[in-house]
Design a protein around this motif. Structure first.
Motif, PDB file in Angstrom:
ATOM      1  N   LEU A   5       0.719  -1.051  -0.209  1.00 23.31           N
ATOM      2  CA  LEU A   5       0.159   0.028  -0.044  1.00 23.31           C
ATOM      3  C   LEU A   5       0.748   1.141   0.064  1.00 23.31           C
ATOM      4  O   LEU A   5       0.566   2.214  -0.836  1.00 23.31           O
ATOM      5  CB  LEU A   5      -1.006  -0.115   1.276  1.00 23.31           C
ATOM      6  N   MET A   8       2.399   1.859  -3.186  1.00 21.87           N
ATOM      7  CA  MET A   8       1.619   2.185  -4.091  1.00 21.87           C
ATOM      8  C   MET A   8       1.215   3.433  -4.196  1.00 21.87           C
ATOM      9  O   MET A   8       1.180   4.585  -4.976  1.00 21.87           O
ATOM     10  CB  MET A   8       0.175   1.392  -4.077  1.00 21.87           C
ATOM     11  N   PHE A   9       1.191   4.075  -2.889  1.00 27.76           N
ATOM     12  CA  PHE A   9       0.811   5.742  -2.552  1.00 27.76           C
ATOM     13  C   PHE A   9       2.174   6.669  -3.247  1.00 27.76           C
ATOM     14  O   PHE A   9       2.055   7.487  -3.808  1.00 27.76           O
ATOM     15  CB  PHE A   9       0.634   5.760  -1.066  1.00 27.76           C
ATOM     16  N   VAL A  12       1.820   6.421  -6.688  1.00 31.15           N
ATOM     17  CA  VAL A  12       0.688   7.447  -7.169  1.00 31.15           C
ATOM     18  C   VAL A  12       1.047   9.149  -7.204  1.00 31.15           C
ATOM     19  O   VAL A  12       0.917   9.814  -7.763  1.00 31.15           O
ATOM     20  CB  VAL A  12      -0.781   7.131  -6.450  1.00 31.15           C
ATOM     21  N   LEU A  15       3.436  10.059  -9.710  1.00 31.22           N
ATOM     22  CA  LEU A  15       2.553  10.487 -10.940  1.00 31.22           C
ATOM     23  C   LEU A  15       2.071  11.693 -10.782  1.00 31.22           C
ATOM     24  O   LEU A  15       2.079  12.508 -11.778  1.00 31.22           O
ATOM     25  CB  LEU A  15       1.590   9.228 -10.888  1.00 31.22           C
ATOM     26  N   MET A  16       1.345  12.070  -9.774  1.00 28.08           N
ATOM     27  CA  MET A  16       0.678  13.301  -9.513  1.00 28.08           C
ATOM     28  C   MET A  16       1.618  14.431  -9.533  1.00 28.08           C
ATOM     29  O   MET A  16       1.342  15.431 -10.365  1.00 28.08           O
ATOM     30  CB  MET A  16      -0.164  13.545  -8.239  1.00 28.08           C
ATOM     31  N   ALA A  19       2.832  14.936 -13.255  1.00 28.97           N
ATOM     32  CA  ALA A  19       1.695  15.527 -14.123  1.00 28.97           C
ATOM     33  C   ALA A  19       1.384  17.209 -13.748  1.00 28.97           C
ATOM     34  O   ALA A  19       0.853  17.813 -14.485  1.00 28.97           O
ATOM     35  CB  ALA A  19       0.494  14.711 -13.885  1.00 28.97           C
ATOM     36  N   CYS A  20       1.586  17.421 -12.396  1.00 30.63           N
ATOM     37  CA  CYS A  20       1.260  18.530 -11.920  1.00 30.63           C
ATOM     38  C   CYS A  20       2.457  19.627 -12.253  1.00 30.63           C
ATOM     39  O   CYS A  20       2.409  20.967 -12.011  1.00 30.63           O
ATOM     40  CB  CYS A  20       1.114  18.645 -10.443  1.00 30.63           C
TER      41      CYS A  20
END
Lengths: 357, 310
Positions: A5, A8-9, A12, A15-16, A19-20
């Motif tokens: 978990l 995975m966080f 993510v 990724l965020m 992209a930001c």
């Protein structure tokens, strides 16, 4: 399972973050490092000496992308032209942040660039005004510029902000003259974003130009309420076509959707802001191109003389900031071309006055 | 005023509404499958963007639209696969990981666009393909049967999805996994497999939704071209109460109001302010959502990761 978990966080959020990133990238390699660019760009130049010998450093913040075939691209192309004029990358360094629809992100980028010691920071959008008003006083030796507006905040006591605007109704009028001469159905469709700024001005000019040729031509205007909704722009074009329009025009970056539909349906298109000919060579008749180099030249000259703001500029047909760009592949009859040239000349010498209210 | 009731105007509005509904249908039907199995996929928008780019790029370079469509399906399916791994195996919080996948699709489509195309281009997309005989029916033919192939497929998808969800064993498994995964598991249904299937299917359809824009309805690709459409599709699933026909009703309602407002702006006898006009679809959607709230409850296991405990 807990460990997974966590991994995975982290993934993510990575990724965020990527992209930001705000898509800042130096001009030399706009492709290679897109997502993680903000850090890369901001840190590198900071390490360099800030002496006068280095290149003139320009940063620009744009609402859409440098390839939007519209507002953002018009300024970016002008910056590249000025860079070329000045002697390439050694003389002038350009960095950009595109896709800054969120004003808070833009404000952060403006402040970043200013603290990195950029000589000129351009906030290319009227939505960035209040951010600029707040940030500019903190960096008195940095020149800022924004548009489209004529407000330099001089009255608020701010000395280092330039402003620029486009008299887009002028080219709009010329486009309207040609459009009304070419329409066979007598119906013309306009796809606009939000009724404000240079978009509203362009449409007023276009409607006036069409009426000057033939008052019976019906010009239907559709405001879709968005600068980015390409699908709605396309459907607005469909709506115009089903209402009988055989000539279309539109302004702002979402019109690419409308151009796609126009090409598919074989109706004519008139562009503005940047040249849209490359997108649909068969149907684009003419474009009003914003050439901001006249503004940039003046701003640079001012900065060289130690003036960091307080001036406002307008690009017009007369000063060469607005350029009528005709699609060479589209055969325009001599009469129509002559009428267009006469309209442009009339606007330049003042014999044609376009009502903008 | 009579102008708005003329046949051409009404036909125009309906044709336009059907076109506008197309991408919503693909995305929302896909989302219906994954939500019925208990997985909220908020990455739809990102899957659409990647699908839109891949289909456009493949069609642009090869000239083959079907290959483009296939590309969009693969791109969407791969994103679905990743999403499935994260939500099923890693049991991540679905809302947050979905947003992550949205941002991935947004950034990736943007990056690929810059690397491979660099500027906005057009492609010769799926043209209007009138269906023989049917398209000759007055009014109805013009509205429904003079569209492009992607529109037809989208509308055929609705009864297909209804049939699969309600009339097949697979549908029963999907629904049971979404309602009570423990019970389904004890009866030998693999919760993981079913969820993998629905999430990948959802991703595939989202990819197709993107393709329906870039190579059928608009014939261009621009960065972030979906501009929130994928999120509206997720809302439509709630709106449609997790049923294919409900999703269809929602998509049509929203699109028709859009079509009406676009048309009303250009009818001279009605001087509707554009600001008011563009608000119409959203206001109506909120009203209907409020009116229909708590009509049907969501799948009981929606957003809840399943752990067999072994």
């Amino acid at each position: 399972m807990k460990k997974n978990l966590l991994i995975m966080f982290v993934l993510v959020f990575a990724l965020m973050l990527s992209a930001c990133g705000g898509d800042a990238a130096p001009v030399e390699e706009p492709v290679a490092e897109e997502p993680a660019a903000e850090e890369a760009v901001v840190e590198e130049p900071a390490a360099e000496e800030e002496a006068m010998e280095g290149p003139f450093r320009v940063a620009i913040i744009m609402p859409s992308s440098i390839t939007d075939l519209a507002f953002s691209q018009s300024m970016f192309d002008a910056l590249l032209a000025v860079q070329e004029e000045m002697g390439g990358e050694e003389a002038m360094e350009i960095v950009y942040s595109e896709g800054m629809f969120v004003v808070d992100d833009a404000a952060a980028a403006i402040r970043d660039y200013a603290s990195e010691g950029y000589n000129l920071v351009i906030a290319h959008g009227s939505q960035y005004g209040s951010s600029l008003q707040e940030i500019a006083p903190d960096f008195p030796t940095t020149a800022f510029a924004w548009g489209t507006t004529l407000n330099t905040f001089k009255e608020e006591g701010i000395e280092n902000v330039f402003a620029y605007e486009a008299d887009s109704h002028e080219g709009g009028y010329v486009n309207g003259v040609i459009a009304a001469s070419l329409t066979e159905s007598g119906v013309i469709g306009v796809v606009g974003p939000i009724e404000a700024g240079d978009a509203a001005l362009y449409v007023k000019g276009f409607v006036a130009g069409a009426a000057s040729v033939n008052p019976d031509v019906e010009v239907n205007v559709n405001w879709i309420g968005s600068f980015s909704d390409v699908a709605l722009a396309a459907e607005a074009a469909n709506t115009h076509i089903s209402a009988g329009a055989d000539v279309l025009t539109g302004t702002a970056q979402m019109v690419v959707g409308a151009i796609g539909v126009a090409e598919e349906s074989g109706v004519l298109w008139f562009g503005t802001q940047s040249s849209q000919t490359s997108l649909a060579e068969n149907i684009v008749v003419a474009n009003q191109v914003y050439d901001w180099t006249v503004v940039l030249d003046e701003i640079l000259a001012n900065i060289e003389n130690g003036v960091y703001g307080g001036e406002a500029y307008t690009i017009t047909l007369a000063n060469g900031g607005l350029v009528m760009d005709y699609n060479g592949a589209f055969e325009l009859s001599d009469d129509v071309k002559a009428a267009a040239d006469a309209a442009a000349q009339g606007i330049i010498d003042g014999s044609i006055e376009i009502p903008t209210e | 005023m009579s102008e708005i009731f003329s046949a051409t105007v009404i036909i125009g509005i309906l044709t336009s509404g059907i076109r506008l509904a197309t991408p919503y249908l693909y995305a929302a039907i896909g989302e219906t499958f994954s939500q019925r199995s208990g997985v909220l996929n908020l990455g739809v928008e990102g899957q659409m963007l990647l699908g839109a780019f891949v289909s456009f790029y493949v069609a642009f370079t090869t000239g083959n639209l079907w290959l483009g469509l296939l590309g969009a399906m693969i791109a969407g399916a791969l994103m679905g696969l990743a999403m499935a791994y994260v939500t099923v195996n890693l049991q991540a919080v679905q809302g947050i990981s979905g947003i992550g996948f949205y941002l991935f699709g947004l950034g990736m489509s943007d990056l690929l666009f810059k690397m491979l195309l660099g500027t906005v281009e057009t492609v010769k997309g799926f043209s209007v393909a009138p269906i023989p005989v049917l398209s000759k029916i007055p009014v109805i033919g013009e509205i429904f049967f003079q569209q492009n192939i992607m529109v037809y497929i989208a509308f055929l998808l609705v009864p297909t999805a209804w049939f699969i969800l309600n009339k097949t064993t697979l549908g029963l498994k999907i629904r049971s996994v979404g309602e009570n995964p423990d019970a389904a598991d004890s009866l030998g249904v693999s919760v993981a497999k079913i969820r993998y299937f629905t999430i990948i299917l959802g991703g595939t359809l989202s990819g197709v939704a993107g393709a329906s824009m870039s190579i059928a309805l608009l014939n261009v690709f621009q960065q972030n071209m979906t501009s929130g459409l994928g999120f509206i599709a997720v809302a439509l699933v709630y709106f449609g109460a997790w049923r294919a026909w409900g999703v269809l009703a929602g998509a049509l309602l929203f699109s028709m109001v859009q079509a009406i407002q676009l048309r009303m702006q250009i009818i001279e006898s009605i001087s509707l302010s554009p600001d008011l006009a563009v608000m119409m679809p959203y206001i109506l959607t909120i009203i209907v959502l409020v009116a229909s709230v708590s009509r049907v409850r969501a799948p009981a296991a929606l957003t809840k990761p399943f752990d067999r405990g072994d």
